[in-house]
Enzyme design. Structure first.
Site, mmCIF file in Angstrom:
data_model
loop_
_atom_site.group_PDB
_atom_site.id
_atom_site.type_symbol
_atom_site.label_atom_id
_atom_site.label_comp_id
_atom_site.label_asym_id
_atom_site.label_seq_id
_atom_site.Cartn_x
_atom_site.Cartn_y
_atom_site.Cartn_z
ATOM 1 N N THR A 55 5.688 12.016 2.166
ATOM 2 C CA THR A 55 5.287 13.356 2.582
ATOM 3 C C THR A 55 6.372 14.337 2.184
ATOM 4 O OG1 THR A 55 4.682 14.750 4.485
ATOM 5 C CG2 THR A 55 6.297 13.014 4.882
ATOM 6 N N LEU A 56 6.016 15.612 2.136
ATOM 7 C CA LEU A 56 7.004 16.673 1.928
ATOM 8 C C LEU A 56 7.273 17.440 3.213
ATOM 9 C CD1 LEU A 56 5.963 18.205 -1.538
ATOM 10 C CD2 LEU A 56 7.840 16.632 -1.043
ATOM 11 N N SER A 57 6.584 17.068 4.296
ATOM 12 C CA SER A 57 6.716 17.771 5.569
ATOM 13 C C SER A 57 7.754 17.089 6.469
ATOM 14 C CB SER A 57 5.359 17.818 6.284
ATOM 15 O OG SER A 57 5.511 18.237 7.623
ATOM 16 N N LYS A 58 8.784 17.815 6.850
ATOM 17 C CA LYS A 58 9.810 17.270 7.734
ATOM 18 C C LYS A 58 9.256 17.015 9.137
ATOM 19 C CE LYS A 58 13.563 19.492 5.176
ATOM 20 N NZ LYS A 58 14.645 20.503 5.213
ATOM 21 N N GLY A 94 0.712 9.793 9.796
ATOM 22 C CA GLY A 94 0.969 8.380 9.649
ATOM 23 C C GLY A 94 0.023 7.379 10.262
ATOM 24 N N CYS A 147 -14.105 27.599 7.156
ATOM 25 C CA CYS A 147 -14.170 26.310 6.459
ATOM 26 C C CYS A 147 -15.362 25.490 6.939
ATOM 27 C CB CYS A 147 -12.867 25.537 6.657
ATOM 28 S SG CYS A 147 -11.483 26.194 5.691
ATOM 29 N N CYS A 156 1.037 11.200 3.526
ATOM 30 C CA CYS A 156 0.610 10.333 4.635
ATOM 31 C C CYS A 156 0.335 11.069 5.938
ATOM 32 C CB CYS A 156 1.663 9.253 4.880
ATOM 33 S SG CYS A 156 3.277 9.884 5.398
ATOM 34 N N GLY A 157 0.564 12.387 5.973
ATOM 35 C CA GLY A 157 0.287 13.121 7.194
ATOM 36 C C GLY A 157 1.133 12.629 8.350
ATOM 37 N N LEU A 198 0.850 -1.194 0.000
ATOM 38 C CA LEU A 198 0.000 0.000 0.000
ATOM 39 C C LEU A 198 0.884 1.241 0.000
ATOM 40 C CD1 LEU A 198 -2.721 1.564 0.453
ATOM 41 C CD2 LEU A 198 -2.355 1.218 2.920
#
Length: 408
Positions: free
Chosen positions: A201-204, A183, A365, A180-181, A175
């Protein structure tokens, strides 16, 4: 001269606010003079200490008024979500002036470096901050409320297992979780179905938290996470039985949507399933100015029809579509409540401008998912047309009872 200037300013304010809300409200000016719009009892107050310049106001009223609120030049006295909803309901208000995307110049591709910067702008402001108002799973997407009494944590767990059930996972499969945020979905998939998961992800900040969780759960042999751009998937040589993407497609940008689907198609095995969960719009419109400038730079809300069109062009078959619009309204209301409940701690992290910006973002929102044209959909796609799925949808759904009742 001062009196003349203020007279002109008041005239501008009254002209602009005349058609802003479907409720009766009162404006309190800088000199304490008040003016009521509508008949009967006022539902809220707008207290004006300063007002945007006419040029800014008519160029982009959403951004101009949001900036005035963030700076404290405008106070909104009343329930913030209700106030925004009343503006959305009025057919002549500025929030009902969506501009269709017709010019190619507004749809330029977003590059990798820009994507990294945009993601960092929103997601790398600190795991400690997000932990204060998200639930313990740190799921930052629409929850799934089976009943009105579900807690936010229960609803997020419902959402995770709802998605995993739709994917029809089998032990030993692979998968991919794109975006993935923090996780939790990847970890639950490995624990419950014994599948091998890669999260990207692109977030460290997110990477750091997911790695901690994987180690804590002892799932190093089943779950891996890496900093990776979706555009690098096609050339990676990787193959997966299932792909899931939750709250990620909104960051791709209109021009890059075909590339996004192309990369998914390249790494998904034949007859594999792709579950796409993201915010959608009815039409292809520009993103709200305040949101694009301060909250999600580079973001774009795709329409459902353009996602289905792109998927069909690549040979995907649409197996199921589910709207969770009111679930997202309720999710955002929980987040806003938790945000306010942790204000003492948040004030030690950020200044008042940031707090007012985030408060407006969460409440606006929530209002949008109640009364605007935005939605959130889960789309289940199959590569090819012979996945051996059950003949009915029944396997996907734990049919909810006592569904929550939305606000009137």
């Amino acid at each position: 001269m001062i009196t003349l200037t203020k007279t002109i300013d008041k005239a501008l304010v009254k002209a602009f606010l005349k058609n802003i809300s479907d409720q009766t409200f009162t404006v309190v000016f800088w000199d304490k003079e008040s003016y009521k719009f509508g008949e009967g009892e006022s539902k809220f107050e707008i207290v004006i200490h300063n007002f945007p310049h006419k040029k800014e106001l008519f160029a982009n009223p959403s951004t101009a008024l949001a900036e005035a609120y963030m700076a404290g030049d405008i106070e909104l006295v009343g329930n913030l979500q209700d106030i925004v909803e009343s503006i959305m309901r009025h057919k002549n208000s500025f929030l009902n002036e969506s501009k269709l995307l017709t010019m190619l110049g507004k749809c330029r591709p977003v590059g990798k470096r820009t994507s990294e910067r945009d993601i960092a702008h929103h997601y790398d402001i600190g795991n400690d901050f997000y932990a204060l108002w998200l639930d313990p799973t740190m799921s930052y997407s629409c929850a799934y409320f089976k009943t009105g009494s579900d807690s936010l944590y229960q609803a997020q767990m419902n959402k995770i297992h709802h998605i995993l059930k739709k994917l029809n996972l089998k032990e030993g499969q692979t998968l991919l979780d794109i975006g993935c945020g923090w996780g939790y979905l990847a970890i639950e998939a490995a624990k419950k179905y014994k599948v091998k998961v890669l999260g990207i992800t692109l977030s460290k900040e997110q990477l750091k938290k997911v790695e901690e969780r994987i180690k804590h759960e002892g799932l190093q042999n089943l779950v891996t996470v890496k900093l990776m751009d979706y555009r690098d998937l096609e050339k990676s040589g990787l193959k997966f039985d299932r792909v899931v993407s939750v709250g990620m497609a909104e960051h791709v940008g209109k021009a890059n949507l075909p590339l996004y689907f192309k990369n998914v198609n390249a790494i998904l095995r034949e007859t594999g399933l792709f579950l796409l969960h993201n915010i959608t719009d009815v039409l292809e419109t520009e993103v709200d100015g305040f949101i694009s400038k301060y909250i999600f730079p580079g973001g774009y809300i795709p329409s459902l029809r353009e996602e289905l069109y792109i998927a069909a062009e690549l040979g995907f078959h649409t197996m199921d579509i589910e709207s969770l619009r009111l679930h997202y309204m309720k999710t955002l209301m929980h987040w806003a409540e938790r945000f306010e409940g942790n204000m003492d701690k948040i004030r030690t992290m950020f200044d008042n401008k940031f707090i007012r910006m985030w408060r407006l973002y969460l409440n606006a929102c929530a209002a949008a998912f109640h009364y605007a044209k935005v939605d959130v959909h889960q789309i289940l796609l199959v590569k090819g047309n012979n996945n051996q799925l059950p003949l009915t949808r029944q396997y996907m759904y734990d049919m909810p009872s006592n569904r929550f009742t939305p606000k009137p």
